[in-house]
Design a protein around this motif. Structure first.
Motif, PDB file in Angstrom:
ATOM      1  N   VAL A 223      40.462 -36.275   4.852  1.00  0.00           N
ATOM      2  CA  VAL A 223      40.623 -36.102   6.296  1.00  0.00           C
ATOM      3  C   VAL A 223      39.377 -35.400   6.815  1.00  0.00           C
ATOM      4  O   VAL A 223      38.973 -34.355   6.278  1.00  0.00           O
ATOM      5  N   ASN A 224      38.759 -35.968   7.872  1.00  0.00           N
ATOM      6  CA  ASN A 224      37.568 -35.325   8.420  1.00  0.00           C
ATOM      7  C   ASN A 224      37.933 -34.298   9.479  1.00  0.00           C
ATOM      8  O   ASN A 224      39.110 -34.070   9.770  1.00  0.00           O
ATOM      9  N   SER A 225      36.933 -33.684  10.076  1.00  0.00           N
ATOM     10  CA  SER A 225      37.162 -32.608  11.036  1.00  0.00           C
ATOM     11  C   SER A 225      37.792 -33.096  12.328  1.00  0.00           C
ATOM     12  O   SER A 225      38.246 -32.290  13.144  1.00  0.00           O
ATOM     13  N   PHE A 226      37.826 -34.423  12.546  1.00  0.00           N
ATOM     14  CA  PHE A 226      38.472 -34.994  13.725  1.00  0.00           C
ATOM     15  C   PHE A 226      39.914 -35.414  13.437  1.00  0.00           C
ATOM     16  O   PHE A 226      40.573 -35.993  14.307  1.00  0.00           O
ATOM     17  N   GLY A 227      40.383 -35.162  12.224  1.00  0.00           N
ATOM     18  CA  GLY A 227      41.728 -35.567  11.865  1.00  0.00           C
ATOM     19  C   GLY A 227      41.829 -37.042  11.537  1.00  0.00           C
ATOM     20  O   GLY A 227      42.910 -37.617  11.606  1.00  0.00           O
ATOM     21  N   GLU A 228      40.722 -37.662  11.147  1.00  0.00           N
ATOM     22  CA  GLU A 228      40.694 -39.078  10.793  1.00  0.00           C
ATOM     23  C   GLU A 228      40.697 -39.221   9.270  1.00  0.00           C
ATOM     24  O   GLU A 228      39.982 -38.498   8.570  1.00  0.00           O
ATOM     25  N   VAL A 229      41.476 -40.159   8.769  1.00  0.00           N
ATOM     26  CA  VAL A 229      41.544 -40.422   7.329  1.00  0.00           C
ATOM     27  C   VAL A 229      40.461 -41.429   6.963  1.00  0.00           C
ATOM     28  O   VAL A 229      40.267 -42.428   7.656  1.00  0.00           O
ATOM     29  N   PHE A 230      39.747 -41.162   5.878  1.00  0.00           N
ATOM     30  CA  PHE A 230      38.712 -42.098   5.435  1.00  0.00           C
ATOM     31  C   PHE A 230      38.701 -42.166   3.913  1.00  0.00           C
ATOM     32  O   PHE A 230      39.143 -41.253   3.224  1.00  0.00           O
TER      33      PHE A 230
END
Length: 264
Positions: free
Chosen positions: A130-137
């Protein structure tokens, strides 16, 4: 004496000659433009020969990006699809966003924004982050220091919500020398937290404000509860915050395994 008639129409054969000449000139112009376009498309001087990479690149380097993306680029300076080029760069692991522009006559300039991993996502066997924007990658979790990252889990599309809950709960426990190691949101909306001490805290369901209110009350009163049994907060084994009147706890090494504290 009769005056000569002004603006007399040109004879038909002259008008036809002028029209034919205009059409021929236009046709020659079209052919010339087509030839120039064909030359531009085919001439090797316009083939993409360089890719300039900009931005804070930590998990990739310029050479790796070029090697991964260059084989997927089709066309030259004029015919390259910039949207497809952007998608090719963003398909590289750790790349969150890419902005691609042309530079005459044969270069591309790309500005890269990488994901900044803040948490692991899903089960232990998954490689998602999870990145700092709350996006899963998707990425190789081995590229980050996993010991310093919490593990989050929840239904599809809930990563930003779970990350927000982690950010709110973890500072509440820092004064107790505890930290949040795992946050799970169930499909029914229930929240479960695991601490670095191994303790499991059930926060229950409700709005984020309601759940955080329970967490704040728990963090504020836990030391008082554990001290009654001669223990410190790290002796906590489980806590159940789903009770209306307070919460129940089980402490390590205490025969009486459950305690209640009322709301203040």
């Amino acid at each position: 004496m009769k005056k000569k008639q002004a603006n007399a129409p040109l004879p038909f054969d002259v008008r036809l000659t002028n029209l034919t000449a205009t059409v021929l000139f236009a046709a020659c112009g079209v052919v010339l433009l087509a030839a120039l376009a064909w030359w531009a498309v085919r001439h090797p001087v316009f083939a993409i020969r360089a890719i300039v990479v900009e931005g804070e690149v930590t998990h990739n380097n310029a050479a790796t990006l070029r090697a991964n993306v260059a084989p997927r680029l089709a066309g030259n300076f004029f015919t390259l699809d910039l949207q497809q080029a952007r998608a090719a760069f963003e398909a590289v692991p750790w790349v969150r966003r890419a902005v691609v522009t042309r530079e005459f006559p044969n270069r591309l300039r790309v500005r890269i924004e990488e994901h900044r991993a803040e948490a692991l996502w899903g089960t232990d066997s998954e490689s998602r982050l999870v990145n700092s924007f709350g996006e899963v990658f998707e990425a190789n979790a081995g590229d980050v220091e996993q010991d310093d990252m919490p593990r989050l889990a929840g239904p599809e599309g809930s990563a930003a919500q779970v990350l927000s809950m982690y950010r709110a709960l973890d500072p509440l426990l820092q004064p107790l020398e505890l930290s949040v190691e795992q946050v799970v949101l169930t499909g029914r909306g229930g929240w479960t937290v695991q601490l670095d001490s191994g303790a499991v805290v059930e926060l229950g369901r409700g709005t984020p404000q309601e759940v955080l209110a329970r967490g704040e009350r728990f963090a504020r009163t836990l030391t008082q509860v554990t001290s009654k049994y001669g223990r410190r907060p790290e002796a906590l084994v489980t806590a159940d915050l789903r009770h209306t009147g307070g919460y129940a706890v089980r402490l390590r090494g205490v025969a009486t395994t459950e305690s209640r504290t009322q709301r203040n």
